[in-house]
Enzyme design. Structure first.
Site, mmCIF file in Angstrom:
data_model
loop_
_atom_site.group_PDB
_atom_site.id
_atom_site.type_symbol
_atom_site.label_atom_id
_atom_site.label_comp_id
_atom_site.label_asym_id
_atom_site.label_seq_id
_atom_site.Cartn_x
_atom_site.Cartn_y
_atom_site.Cartn_z
ATOM 1 N N ARG A 177 -15.264 7.859 2.603
ATOM 2 C CA ARG A 177 -16.055 8.485 3.669
ATOM 3 C C ARG A 177 -15.631 9.946 3.822
ATOM 4 N NH1 ARG A 177 -11.575 5.914 6.016
ATOM 5 N NH2 ARG A 177 -10.251 7.476 7.022
ATOM 6 N N GLY A 184 -1.587 0.182 9.942
ATOM 7 C CA GLY A 184 -0.247 -0.393 9.918
ATOM 8 C C GLY A 184 -0.205 -1.879 10.278
ATOM 9 N N HIS A 203 2.585 12.107 3.221
ATOM 10 C CA HIS A 203 1.223 11.628 2.983
ATOM 11 C C HIS A 203 0.399 12.843 2.584
ATOM 12 C CE1 HIS A 203 -2.603 9.445 4.369
ATOM 13 N NE2 HIS A 203 -2.984 10.648 4.014
ATOM 14 N N VAL A 245 -11.778 12.577 9.145
ATOM 15 C CA VAL A 245 -11.589 13.353 10.377
ATOM 16 C C VAL A 245 -11.100 14.764 10.049
ATOM 17 C CG1 VAL A 245 -10.310 13.499 12.561
ATOM 18 C CG2 VAL A 245 -11.001 11.256 11.684
ATOM 19 N N ILE A 264 9.009 3.245 -0.259
ATOM 20 C CA ILE A 264 9.348 4.654 -0.533
ATOM 21 C C ILE A 264 9.907 5.246 0.757
ATOM 22 C CG2 ILE A 264 8.456 6.899 -1.326
ATOM 23 C CD1 ILE A 264 8.102 4.754 -3.467
HETATM 24 C C1 MV4 Z 1 4.124 2.800 2.344
HETATM 25 C C2 MV4 Z 1 5.246 3.506 2.814
HETATM 26 C C3 MV4 Z 1 6.379 3.474 2.036
HETATM 27 N N1 MV4 Z 1 6.406 2.776 0.891
HETATM 28 N N2 MV4 Z 1 4.195 2.119 1.196
HETATM 29 C C4 MV4 Z 1 1.389 3.411 6.221
HETATM 30 C C5 MV4 Z 1 -0.081 3.227 6.352
HETATM 31 C C6 MV4 Z 1 -0.515 2.529 5.149
HETATM 32 N N3 MV4 Z 1 -1.825 2.894 4.735
HETATM 33 C C7 MV4 Z 1 0.529 2.834 4.133
HETATM 34 N N4 MV4 Z 1 1.690 3.265 4.848
HETATM 35 C C8 MV4 Z 1 2.883 3.400 4.218
HETATM 36 N N5 MV4 Z 1 2.984 2.769 3.024
HETATM 37 C C9 MV4 Z 1 5.312 2.111 0.502
HETATM 38 N N6 MV4 Z 1 5.360 1.408 -0.626
HETATM 39 C C10 MV4 Z 1 5.146 4.196 4.023
HETATM 40 C C11 MV4 Z 1 3.965 4.131 4.732
HETATM 41 C C12 MV4 Z 1 3.965 4.836 5.989
HETATM 42 C C13 MV4 Z 1 3.188 5.966 6.183
HETATM 43 C C14 MV4 Z 1 2.346 6.438 5.191
HETATM 44 C C15 MV4 Z 1 1.574 7.540 5.393
HETATM 45 C C16 MV4 Z 1 1.648 8.198 6.597
HETATM 46 C C17 MV4 Z 1 2.469 7.758 7.611
HETATM 47 C C18 MV4 Z 1 3.241 6.633 7.413
HETATM 48 C C19 MV4 Z 1 4.074 6.184 8.441
HETATM 49 C C20 MV4 Z 1 4.816 5.075 8.236
HETATM 50 C C21 MV4 Z 1 4.767 4.390 7.019
#
Ligand code: MV4
Length: 452
Positions: A292, A165, A208, A295, A203
């Site tokens: 990889r 993040g 996830h 976990v 979004i």
């Molecule tokens: C996002 C999203 C919403 N819209 N991208 C968080 C970690 C990073 N690898 C990508 N993340 C996110 N990307 C768009 N365009 C929301 C997140 C996100 C999130 C994603 C997966 C799991 C937990 C999360 C918690 C907060 C935000």
């Protein structure tokens, strides 16, 4: 098969990899830091070498020393586990140059997937759906405002090299964006040495869901279903499960086939994971690829009956995958929780000596432990000390069994997140499968956690 492998990692994952090697009659070499000299994984290995001081820069990230030990001990291959050097292009390349097999994909693919801009571009080329956005670095805040205008707010500003993040922010208007740009770019430079920023449409309240893939070195690629990992706290996963309660068979198949297609288009080899964001309408969008073993791989192992480390080793030695897509099993439901040494009130790491550790035993209960009674949790590494995995027939049973197991899990001497895990699992919204990435924020507040 390999005769001897060096495991360039620590804790529960080092122990996990060594366990499969032992089963296969492969000799193992552990490397360890000062702080880990009495750790369980060091005792499990056939040979163990001190790397240096406790800090990772003095030990687990010392590429040259690890490679020198691999050569000295005649290890033919290195298993990097997760974190540390597992997605380090230079390490993979140096192993290759020294004739040591790096158990993972090629250094070129590691490098490509390490850049979110580059990986987005490659996915677009492969026809994989990505979140509406751009696949080039933004020049400045003015250009960012222009792009946001075209995408429509809210948007998410992201660092191409980002993780955890860092360098990432939701922005809802021009003013916020002009304020956010420089700061996030600076953080990206400070943390990753790379200030490339890009942007996506935000979004709202996504899930996830990630797809595990396995690819051999002969062009065969399969998917091993999905893992849902939406329950996170500050970008740290807390609960992972397979299958996802949210997906229908059609979406599951479409995501699996998309992941295989993505891996094939890259010429990917070994184990990998394609992460997707899934919105409320079950639209899915590529987020990133992890090159990889992850976990949360045990939940996939539980429902498929496969040993992913064994599969990785077979692939690395050049074997052809021994099964086809249609042979991949999917039995029951598995849930994993990550047990962290942390204060449930503040969520800060809680280092110290573990005075007693009592773990529940029984059918369907699996432990991945990095510690034992008498271990000392130090502040040098990730505070995750164990994983508890339950495999049952149904999701309801798995939740029930996991709550019971957590209630009889005792760790004395340090604080853990076990009360918070119980609170998540007992929550009506979790039982209903309403597991979005906002779950912890919406329903679990530290002040509400009992048993402090
Ligand atoms: C996002 C999203 C919403 N819209 N991208 C968080 C970690 C990073 N690898 C990508 N993340 C996110 N990307 C768009 N365009 C929301 C997140 C996100 C999130 C994603 C997966 C799991 C937990 C999360 C918690 C907060 C935000």
């Amino acid at each position: 098969m390999f005769k001897k492998i060096l495991v360039s990692n620590r804790g529960e994952i080092a122990a996990r990899v060594i366990r499969t090697c032992k089963k296969l009659g492969i000799q193992t070499v552990a490397v360890f830091s000062e702080a880990d000299k009495d750790a369980p994984f060091v005792k499990l290995a056939d040979e163990a070498y001190l790397l240096g001081g406790s800090r990772v820069n003095e030990s687990y990230l010392n590429v040259d020393k690890i490679i020198a030990i691999a050569k000295e001990s005649n290890a033919e291959a290195v298993h990097p586990g997760y974190g540390l050097l597992s997605e380090n292009e230079q390490f993979a390349r140096k192993c290759e140059l020294e004739g040591i097999k790096f158990i993972g994909p090629s250094p070129d693919i590691i490098a490509k997937m390490g850049s979110k801009i580059e990986s987005r571009k490659l996915m677009v080329d492969a026809g994989v759906p990505v979140v509406p956005g751009i696949s080039y670095p933004l020049k400045d805040a003015d250009q960012a405002i222009e792009v946001a205008g075209a995408l429509g707010y809210p948007v998410m500003l992201k660092a191409s090299a980002g993780g955890g993040g860092i360098g990432m922010q939701i922005v809802r208007n021009d003013k916020e964006l002009s304020k956010a740009f420089a700061g996030n770019q600076k953080r990206a430079v400070d943390f990753f040495g790379d200030g490339a920023m890009f942007m996506e449409k935000f979004i709202e309240n996504p899930r996830h869901i990630e797809i595990q893939v396995l690819a051999d070195e002969h062009g065969n690629t399969v998917y091993l279903w999905e893992r849902e990992c939406s329950i996170q706290r500050r970008h740290q996963k807390v609960v992972e499960e397979a299958p996802s309660a949210f997906l229908d068979e059609e979406t599951r198949k479409k995501m699996g086939e998309t992941a295989v297609n993505a891996a094939k288009s890259l010429g990917y080899t070994n184990a990998g994971t394609i992460e997707f964001l899934v919105d409320g309408e079950k639209n899915f969008y590529f987020l990133e690829m992890n090159t990889r073993l992850q976990v949360e791989h045990p939940v996939t192992e539980e429902i498929t009956g496969l040993d992913l480390v064994h599969e990785q080793l077979k692939i690395a030695i050049g074997q052809v995958l021994s099964f086809k897509q249609d042979d991949v099993e999917r039995n029951g439901h598995a849930i994993e929780v990550r047990i962290y040494a942390e204060d449930p009130k503040t969520f800060f790491p809680s280092p110290g000596p573990i005075k007693t550790l009592t773990i529940p035993k029984g059918e369907g209960i699996r432990h991945e432990l990095g510690v034992e009674t008498g271990s000392v949790v130090t502040p040098f590494y990730d505070p995750m000390i164990a994983k508890l995995i339950i495999h049952s027939e149904t999701r309801e049973e798995a939740i029930h069994d996991l709550i019971n197991a957590l209630k009889s899990y005792t760790v004395e001497g340090i604080k853990t997140n076990i009360p918070m895990l119980i609170q998540v699992l007992e929550h009506e919204e979790f039982k209903n499968g309403n597991t979005t990435t906002k779950f912890v924020e919406n329903y679990i507040q530290s002040k509400k956690v009992k048993n402090l």
